[in-house]
Design an enzyme around this catalytic site. Sequence first.
Site, short mmCIF file in Angstrom:
data_model
loop_
_atom_site.label_atom_id
_atom_site.label_comp_id
_atom_site.label_asym_id
_atom_site.label_seq_id
_atom_site.Cartn_x
_atom_site.Cartn_y
_atom_site.Cartn_z
CG HIS A 1 -3.78 -35.41 16.55
ND1 HIS A 1 -4.00 -36.62 17.16
CD2 HIS A 1 -4.73 -35.31 15.58
CE1 HIS A 1 -5.01 -37.24 16.57
NE2 HIS A 1 -5.47 -36.46 15.60
CE LYS B 1 -3.63 2.40 2.50
NZ LYS B 1 -4.52 2.47 3.65
N GLY C 1 -5.09 -1.74 4.82
CA GLY C 1 -4.24 -2.85 4.35
C GLY C 1 -4.87 -4.21 4.59
NE ARG C 2 -6.50 -3.87 10.71
CZ ARG C 2 -5.83 -2.71 10.83
NH1 ARG C 2 -4.66 -2.57 10.23
NH2 ARG C 2 -6.30 -1.72 11.54
CD GLU D 1 9.06 -6.12 7.08
OE1 GLU D 1 8.90 -4.99 6.54
OE2 GLU D 1 8.73 -6.37 8.25
CE LYS E 1 5.60 -0.83 9.76
NZ LYS E 1 4.68 -0.10 8.91
CD GLU F 1 -1.84 -4.42 11.38
OE1 GLU F 1 -0.65 -4.73 11.54
OE2 GLU F 1 -2.32 -4.25 10.24
O1 F6P Z 1 1.98 -4.36 9.87
C1 F6P Z 1 1.79 -3.02 9.58
C2 F6P Z 1 1.30 -2.81 8.18
O2 F6P Z 1 1.20 -1.44 7.98
C3 F6P Z 1 -0.03 -3.51 7.91
O3 F6P Z 1 -1.12 -2.80 8.35
C4 F6P Z 1 0.05 -3.64 6.44
O4 F6P Z 1 -0.90 -4.56 5.97
C5 F6P Z 1 1.48 -4.09 6.25
O5 F6P Z 1 2.19 -3.35 7.22
C6 F6P Z 1 2.06 -3.89 4.90
O6 F6P Z 1 2.06 -2.56 4.53
P1 F6P Z 1 2.23 -2.13 3.01
O7 F6P Z 1 1.12 -2.73 2.24
O8 F6P Z 1 2.20 -0.64 3.00
O9 F6P Z 1 3.57 -2.66 2.54
#
Ligand code: F6P
Length: 538
Positions: free
Chosen positions: A380, A203, A263-264, A209, A508, A349
């Site tokens: 199990h 987003k 995002g979620r 990452e 972060k 979240e």
């Molecule tokens: O974990 C924090 C967060 O901002 C989530 O809300 C989001 O889904 C994820 O990181 C990834 O963010 P982005 O889509 O901006 O890379």
Amino acid sequence: MSALDAAWAALHAAAERAKARRISDLFAAEPQRLERLTLEAAGLRLDLSKQPWSLPDLETALDLARTADLEAARGRLFAGAVVNASEGRPALHPALRAAPGADFKADGVPVSGEVEATRAKIAAFAGKVRSGELTGATGKPFRAIVHIGIGGSDLGPRLVWEALKPLDPQIELRFAANVDPAELAQALTGLDPAETLVVTVSKTFTTLETLTNAETARAWLRATLGQEGADRHLVAVSAAPDRAQAFGVPADQVFAFWDWVGGRYSLWSAVGLSCAVALGFEAFDGLLAGARAMDDHFQAAPLAANAPVLLALAHVFNNNGLGRHLRAVVPYAQRLRLFAPFLQQLEMESNGKRVDAQGRPVAHATAASVFGDAGTNGQHAFFQLLHQGTDIIPIDIVAVRQASEGDPAAQTKLLANAVAQAEALLVGRPEAEVREELQAKGMGAAQIATLAPQRTFPGDRPSSFLLLDRLDPASLGALIALYEHKTFVEGVLWGINSFDQWGVELGKSLATRVLGELEGGAAGAHDPSTAALIAALR
Ligand code: F6P
């Protein structure tokens, strides 16, 4: 006392009374119970009769929902009001799955036109990739997609692919979320760059990452295809399309979504592109249709017969009323094994908050911690604790009537286990019965005294049971949307903003600082434990 405080007090009093009785006794006492607590919504069957509430308690819970002005809050959500006040945005995911011709507005600005245009662009892209009209740089058709993204840019598509992927897919879809280099290395292994699309989903397009993995994957493409060739294989999905282009993704291969999509809650946007390509657009459209059916139900059904509302209230009765702050989620479907991790982000979240939308400490416990795995595997592992542990942990069981594939007899065994576990958790096994059995086996009194309590099941452990006819795009869309709205309802009751996530920021920024030091920068001020760890890793 405010009306809301009084409604909460009534819920707590009802829960207090519930402690003095057993759920199983309520069936005899309340002839309407099963019928009243079994709902059909968007093709899903939800049974909440094995929950600890009585029918009058349900009324008390509904009163809480009314007093919290749930219907008005729901209206604001669908009207595109700024429900995410701390970030100044609506949370308008229902617009993403609306039928053609809808007229959603985000904070007054029409959005349905753009949504439909993007949906058409996704459909066209998926069609061209699948038909082979769009090929890689060497002219080969695409046979694999590597989807790079994390959190909301990963969990939904990953769940959908796992749930719906064909046994022998035309296009293989792999995922890399973690910055642990092992995950991307595994995702790329065995793939031919000439046949692989790399879809980077973020987003913000700033996530450490995701950008790290996107760079590595681009280098992997370039090593075989050269820079220009590699570009044809890069696709991006972002609410910051300019950043995606600055990264090097060709403009016509950037798919946009918008700030008003959390995002979620973003699966329904172009975030689902990889699934639309790998499963075919029809499947993606079916997913949207299922979610839309749940949106319609959530908006139209009276609160007393509203699946997201009643599921939320059952969870609140356990969490707030009875102090049960953990919940297990067990889908009896191997294809839904990623449902628990998906719900962890969705619920924890969204609602893992300690202050309300006005910044005041919350008066009530908020999100329960969620854990789970597919059944029967979980039986199990952690079911011992569910049956005989000191904590009572409510469980949501999800079952699917028809198998997607494989031996129908095995499917029947799977379903038998789902039903039997809910029954065992409810009825338990009294000590007297265990003693009798041990006596009948000829066991001595001393041994019975030691063993019988260990073999006794207290029962009275609540469960919800959700039944899907089959695991198809529509039922999966409805299932996910059910939990989205359930999470929203809980947030309204607790008075919190379910759509921000400030709690992920501190880690972060500290990681960026620590990274500088691990890469050789000057040592900063840390607590002694942290300083020692950094020194050990440098
Ligand atoms: O974990 C924090 C967060 O901002 C989530 O809300 C989001 O889904 C994820 O990181 C990834 O963010 P982005 O889509 O901006 O890379």
